[in-house]
Scaffold this motif. Structure first.
Motif, PDB file in Angstrom:
ATOM      1  N   ARG A  97       2.633  11.918   0.061  1.00  0.00           N
ATOM      2  CA  ARG A  97       3.865  12.395   0.162  1.00  0.00           C
ATOM      3  C   ARG A  97       4.773  11.902   1.518  1.00  0.00           C
ATOM      4  N   ALA A  98       3.860  12.003   2.553  1.00  0.00           N
ATOM      5  CA  ALA A  98       4.200  11.489   3.884  1.00  0.00           C
ATOM      6  C   ALA A  98       4.648  10.036   3.800  1.00  0.00           C
ATOM      7  N   LEU A  99       3.957   9.392   2.974  1.00  0.00           N
ATOM      8  CA  LEU A  99       4.302   8.072   3.087  1.00  0.00           C
ATOM      9  C   LEU A  99       5.857   7.529   2.660  1.00  0.00           C
TER      10      LEU A  99
ATOM     11  N   ARG B 171      11.302  18.946   9.404  1.00  0.00           N
ATOM     12  CA  ARG B 171      10.166  18.380   8.006  1.00  0.00           C
ATOM     13  C   ARG B 171      11.029  17.676   7.174  1.00  0.00           C
ATOM     14  N   GLU B 172      10.576  16.543   7.023  1.00  0.00           N
ATOM     15  CA  GLU B 172      11.381  15.413   5.968  1.00  0.00           C
ATOM     16  C   GLU B 172      10.930  15.827   4.729  1.00  0.00           C
ATOM     17  N   ARG B 173      11.868  15.668   3.922  1.00  0.00           N
ATOM     18  CA  ARG B 173      11.646  15.834   2.208  1.00  0.00           C
ATOM     19  C   ARG B 173      11.049  14.757   1.641  1.00  0.00           C
ATOM     20  N   PRO B 174       9.953  14.507   1.482  1.00  0.00           N
ATOM     21  CA  PRO B 174       9.178  13.271   0.716  1.00  0.00           C
ATOM     22  C   PRO B 174       9.512  13.159  -0.758  1.00  0.00           C
TER      23      PRO B 174
ATOM     24  N   PRO C 108      10.480  19.398  -2.195  1.00  0.00           N
ATOM     25  CA  PRO C 108      10.239  19.877  -0.714  1.00  0.00           C
ATOM     26  C   PRO C 108       8.836  20.253  -0.520  1.00  0.00           C
ATOM     27  N   VAL C 109       8.439  20.124   0.806  1.00  0.00           N
ATOM     28  CA  VAL C 109       7.104  20.488   1.034  1.00  0.00           C
ATOM     29  C   VAL C 109       7.237  21.413   2.091  1.00  0.00           C
ATOM     30  N   PRO C 110       6.775  22.911   1.824  1.00  0.00           N
ATOM     31  CA  PRO C 110       7.088  23.789   2.808  1.00  0.00           C
ATOM     32  C   PRO C 110       6.121  23.910   4.067  1.00  0.00           C
ATOM     33  N   ALA C 111       6.502  24.039   5.067  1.00  0.00           N
ATOM     34  CA  ALA C 111       5.737  24.094   6.503  1.00  0.00           C
ATOM     35  C   ALA C 111       4.524  24.965   6.345  1.00  0.00           C
ATOM     36  N   ALA C 112       3.328  24.223   6.575  1.00  0.00           N
ATOM     37  CA  ALA C 112       1.983  24.910   6.354  1.00  0.00           C
ATOM     38  C   ALA C 112       1.851  25.919   7.597  1.00  0.00           C
ATOM     39  N   ARG C 113       1.425  27.245   7.225  1.00  0.00           N
ATOM     40  CA  ARG C 113       1.074  28.163   8.195  1.00  0.00           C
ATOM     41  C   ARG C 113      -0.448  27.928   8.870  1.00  0.00           C
ATOM     42  N   PRO C 114      -0.573  28.175   9.995  1.00  0.00           N
ATOM     43  CA  PRO C 114      -2.001  27.885  10.832  1.00  0.00           C
ATOM     44  C   PRO C 114      -3.192  28.069  10.003  1.00  0.00           C
ATOM     45  N   TRP C 115      -3.075  29.496   9.318  1.00  0.00           N
ATOM     46  CA  TRP C 115      -4.197  29.774   8.615  1.00  0.00           C
ATOM     47  C   TRP C 115      -4.495  28.953   7.204  1.00  0.00           C
ATOM     48  N   GLU C 116      -3.238  28.709   6.643  1.00  0.00           N
ATOM     49  CA  GLU C 116      -3.440  27.655   5.590  1.00  0.00           C
ATOM     50  C   GLU C 116      -3.871  26.471   5.693  1.00  0.00           C
ATOM     51  N   VAL C 117      -3.684  25.695   6.970  1.00  0.00           N
ATOM     52  CA  VAL C 117      -4.145  24.307   7.018  1.00  0.00           C
ATOM     53  C   VAL C 117      -5.763  24.474   7.159  1.00  0.00           C
ATOM     54  N   ARG C 118      -6.309  25.529   7.774  1.00  0.00           N
ATOM     55  CA  ARG C 118      -7.842  25.728   7.951  1.00  0.00           C
ATOM     56  C   ARG C 118      -8.236  25.706   6.577  1.00  0.00           C
TER      57      ARG C 118
ATOM     58  N   LEU D 195       0.824  -1.174   0.117  1.00  0.00           N
ATOM     59  CA  LEU D 195      -0.103  -0.016   0.033  1.00  0.00           C
ATOM     60  C   LEU D 195       0.855   1.206   0.023  1.00  0.00           C
ATOM     61  N   MET D 196       1.883   1.195   0.795  1.00  0.00           N
ATOM     62  CA  MET D 196       2.737   2.430   0.795  1.00  0.00           C
ATOM     63  C   MET D 196       3.376   2.592  -0.391  1.00  0.00           C
ATOM     64  N   LEU D 197       3.793   1.558  -1.379  1.00  0.00           N
ATOM     65  CA  LEU D 197       4.396   1.609  -2.470  1.00  0.00           C
ATOM     66  C   LEU D 197       3.385   2.034  -3.468  1.00  0.00           C
ATOM     67  N   PHE D 198       2.074   1.408  -3.674  1.00  0.00           N
ATOM     68  CA  PHE D 198       1.175   1.889  -4.451  1.00  0.00           C
ATOM     69  C   PHE D 198       1.033   3.101  -4.498  1.00  0.00           C
ATOM     70  N   LEU D 199       0.521   3.819  -3.377  1.00  0.00           N
ATOM     71  CA  LEU D 199       0.074   5.077  -2.965  1.00  0.00           C
ATOM     72  C   LEU D 199       1.162   6.335  -3.212  1.00  0.00           C
ATOM     73  N   THR D 200       2.323   5.778  -3.590  1.00  0.00           N
ATOM     74  CA  THR D 200       3.556   6.910  -3.745  1.00  0.00           C
ATOM     75  C   THR D 200       3.170   7.922  -4.912  1.00  0.00           C
ATOM     76  N   PRO D 201       3.097   9.146  -4.434  1.00  0.00           N
ATOM     77  CA  PRO D 201       2.704  10.189  -5.605  1.00  0.00           C
ATOM     78  C   PRO D 201       3.779  10.100  -6.735  1.00  0.00           C
ATOM     79  N   ASP D 202       3.148  10.616  -7.867  1.00  0.00           N
ATOM     80  CA  ASP D 202       4.128  10.832  -9.006  1.00  0.00           C
ATOM     81  C   ASP D 202       4.199   9.527  -9.929  1.00  0.00           C
ATOM     82  N   LEU D 203       3.670   8.257  -9.328  1.00  0.00           N
ATOM     83  CA  LEU D 203       3.709   7.166 -10.283  1.00  0.00           C
ATOM     84  C   LEU D 203       2.695   7.049 -11.152  1.00  0.00           C
TER      85      LEU D 203
END
Length: 643
Positions: free
Chosen positions: A333-335, A303-306, A310-320, A213-221
């Motif tokens: 990507r976190a997988l 913040r790991e680079r999946p 790179p995935v920039p850190a999300a700001r609180p108002w962006e998460v909502r 499942l981790m392999l299959f859900l890898t983005p950009d495949l």
């Protein structure tokens, strides 16, 4: 950059790691060799291999298609090595087991090293990767016992170690060579290895599915790559599963039917866990290593680079304001991060442990909890010790952190030394109330051999020489039943006229390995628990029976099933003629006849299709062990009393 061009700190780290790997591998090898043996259950595997080599197919008894071995891959690995080398099978098993057990330790260390080299890639000073979790595993006596034993534990931990390393390589670029994340070829290779899990042991499907499942859900495949991954991962196990259901008439090995692997015995499972943890204070090194791992995580939080950049850190108002698609993309990507792979190892270990405890564990001390323990120790197979730069050594945070890690590592080493020299179970060679036994100590005591390896070593086990003598003394054939005496067997003769060459011998005894490996392939060997005997395996489980031995088939059934003489004085005095007569009638139950035909009838294309269609129903079918009750269940006519 070549090895000689590397900075001194990096060269020191490489040398320390190489020495640690070599030392750990040597300890595993020597520990396994010191406690080398092959269990009675390990000899069961060799009976099937003997039949394969003789051209009789993957069966335990000629003419009866029963998958008596839990690990398909282990059976065929031993078969292939035996055919290629031509040497004695017991020595083939011993050699393979030593290699796989040692390799498992090495793979675990390389996977953990990849994790810490990536996690600590920006820190200064020499990074020393010291063996830790692997030493905990090696120190536990059952781990060295089942490094050989003839069972598949060595293959299980080697497969787990290989999957761990491949998953970690899949999730982390090489920190020393600045290479990108592995591409399609490695993803497909990792998928193939993961797909083999159910063939290593059925419950390893838990790990295989999670990894896939981790392999299959890898983005950009692309979907083309995903389709190739499914084909590569599923080709061998799905193909074998179809063949298994058609050939054996079951969806899983007969051992799972015999032991009711879907049943629940939680109380026994917790007792089994305590039986492993308590003698060695096993919680102590896990505590040391958990604190060390948490310290590394807290001090290197980033913040790991999946995969995919790179995935920039999300700001609180962006998460909502995130939409569902963005959340899913970030989760995908976190997988493909080292943290996710560590989570994979820990979740896998916990899932395997819970499954083992649910079914009640095992009767062998520690055996089925070794793979879960190995999984849980993978992220701390080595511990990172970052030496501060000389100019910065002092009472500062890096120095205190290094001192703390050194203390935890030394605590683990001290525990490993004492645990490795611990006897383990008190009176472990005696089957006590729990039903759990130190299997190696038990057979060493009861055979008189410190290292029982060859089948002949088990001739010194009670009843074995008498069995060989009873077969030789009854050339016409018959059914051998064990007596309370250790040096005699009751032989129920076949009816006359005796066919040319005799009617054949059947041995009815619990210890299948030593009996089957000390008799010819023409001798049928069956057991009251049903590992190799469908009639017994399809009886109901005894709720209060000894774990792993909680199915008991009465010998009256075997007299009826083999067609031996069913009256006194040829029938032993402790058997009842009426019970045998009732068993004969019970065997005529149409559903039972269909079940037995699934493994005994000539395998035609029609039977193959019927087995394939009905395999799940055959697996669930159960027989009443008391012949009278079985007659009532099948609505058959009770035979008239003989007395």
């Amino acid at each position: 950059m070549g090895a000689h061009d590397a900075p001194p700190d990096r060269r020191l780290g490489r040398v320390v790691f190489a020495v640690g790997v070599a030392l750990s591998a040597l300890l595993m090898f020597l520990g396994a060799w010191e406690r080398r043996w092959i269990a009675d259950d390990g000899l069961i595997v060799l009976r099937t291999v003997r039949n394969l080599l003789a051209g009789n197919g993957p069966v335990f008894n000629i003419g009866e298609r029963v998958e008596a071995n839990t690990s398909t891959l282990w059976t065929y690995l031993v078969y292939a090595a035996g055919r290629l080398t031509g040497i004695r099978l017991e020595y083939v098993v011993l050699g393979i087991a030593l290699v796989l057990s040692t390799t498992a330790v090495v793979l675990a260390m390389f996977g953990a090293a990849r994790l810490y080299r990536w996690r600590l890639r920006d820190a200064g000073g020499a990074l020393l990767l010291l063996p830790a979790g692997v030493l905990v595993y090696i120190a536990v006596p059952p781990a060295r016992d089942f490094a050989t034993s003839g069972l598949e534990t060595c293959l299980v931990i080697c497969w787990i170690g290989l999957l761990w390393l491949l998953m970690m390589r899949w999730a982390t670029p090489d920190p020393e060579r600045a290479r990108p994340l592995p591409g399609t070829a490695q993803i497909l290779g990792t998928a193939f290895v993961a797909g083999l899990g159910p063939l290593v042991r059925p419950e390893l499907a838990l790990l295989a599915v999670l990894a896939l499942l981790m392999l299959f859900l890898t983005p950009d495949l692309t979907w083309r790559v995903r389709a190739a991954m499914v084909a590569v991962a599923g080709g061998v196990p799905v193909g074998y599963q179809i063949w298994r259901m058609g050939y054996y008439g079951l969806p899983y090995p007969n051992t799972a039917v015999s032991k009711d692997a879907g049943g629940a015995k939680w109380s026994q499972g917790f007792e089994y866990l305590g039986n492993l943890v308590s003698p060695y204070l096993l919680w102590l090194p896990f505590l040391f290593l958990a604190v060390a791992a948490a310290a590394v995580l807290m001090t290197t939080r980033r913040r790991e680079r999946p995969a995919g950049g790179p995935v920039p850190a999300a700001r609180p108002w962006e998460v909502r304001g995130l939409d569902a698609r963005t959340v899913v993309a970030r989760a995908q990507r976190a997988l493909r991060t080292p943290t996710a792979v560590v989570g994979f190892a820990l979740v896998s270990g916990l899932a395997l442990a819970l499954y083992s405890m649910r079914v009640g564990g095992d009767f062998m001390h520690g055996r089925v909890l070794l793979p879960p323990m190995f999984c849980l120790l993978l992220p701390v197979a080595v511990l990172p010790l970052r030496l501060p730069e000389r100019s910065r050594i002092g009472n500062d945070a890096p120095t205190r952190f290094a001192a703390g890690m050194a203390f935890l590592w030394l605590g683990t080493i001290v525990w490993s030394f004492f645990a490795s020299n611990t006897t383990g179970m008190v009176e472990g060679a005696v089957v006590g109330r729990s039903g759990i036994v130190d299997e190696r100590a038990f057979y060493a005591l009861n055979t008189g051999h410190l290292h029982p390896i060859r089948a002949e070593d088990y001739l010194d086990y009670p009843r074995m020489r008498a069995m060989v003598g009873a077969i030789a003394d009854n050339p016409n054939g018959g059914l051998l039943l064990p007596t309370p005496s250790f040096d005699t067997w009751d032989v129920v003769p076949p009816p006359e006229p005796i066919p040319p060459g005799g009617a054949g011998h059947t041995v009815f005894f619990l210890n299948l390995g030593m009996t089957s490996m000390n008799t010819s392939l023409q001798t049928r060997v069956v057991d009251q628990m049903g590992l190799a005997y469908p009639l017994a395996s399809h009886t109901e489980r005894l709720e209060d029976g000894r774990i792993g031995h909680d199915k008991i088939l009465y010998p009256d059934w075997v007299v009826a099933d083999t067609g031996m003489v069913d009256v006194h004085p040829w029938l032993p005095a402790y058997l009842d003629e009426d019970w045998v007569a009732m068993a004969q009638v019970a065997l005529t139950c149409p559903q039972t006849q269909e079940l037995l035909a699934s493994s005994r009838a000539d395998l035609t294309w029609g039977l193959f299709k019927r087995n394939l269609r009905n395999a799940l129903d055959y697996a669930d079918y159960r027989i009443e062990r008391v012949p009278k009750y079985e007659i009532q269940r099948c609505d058959l006519e009770m035979p008239p009393p003989r007395n």
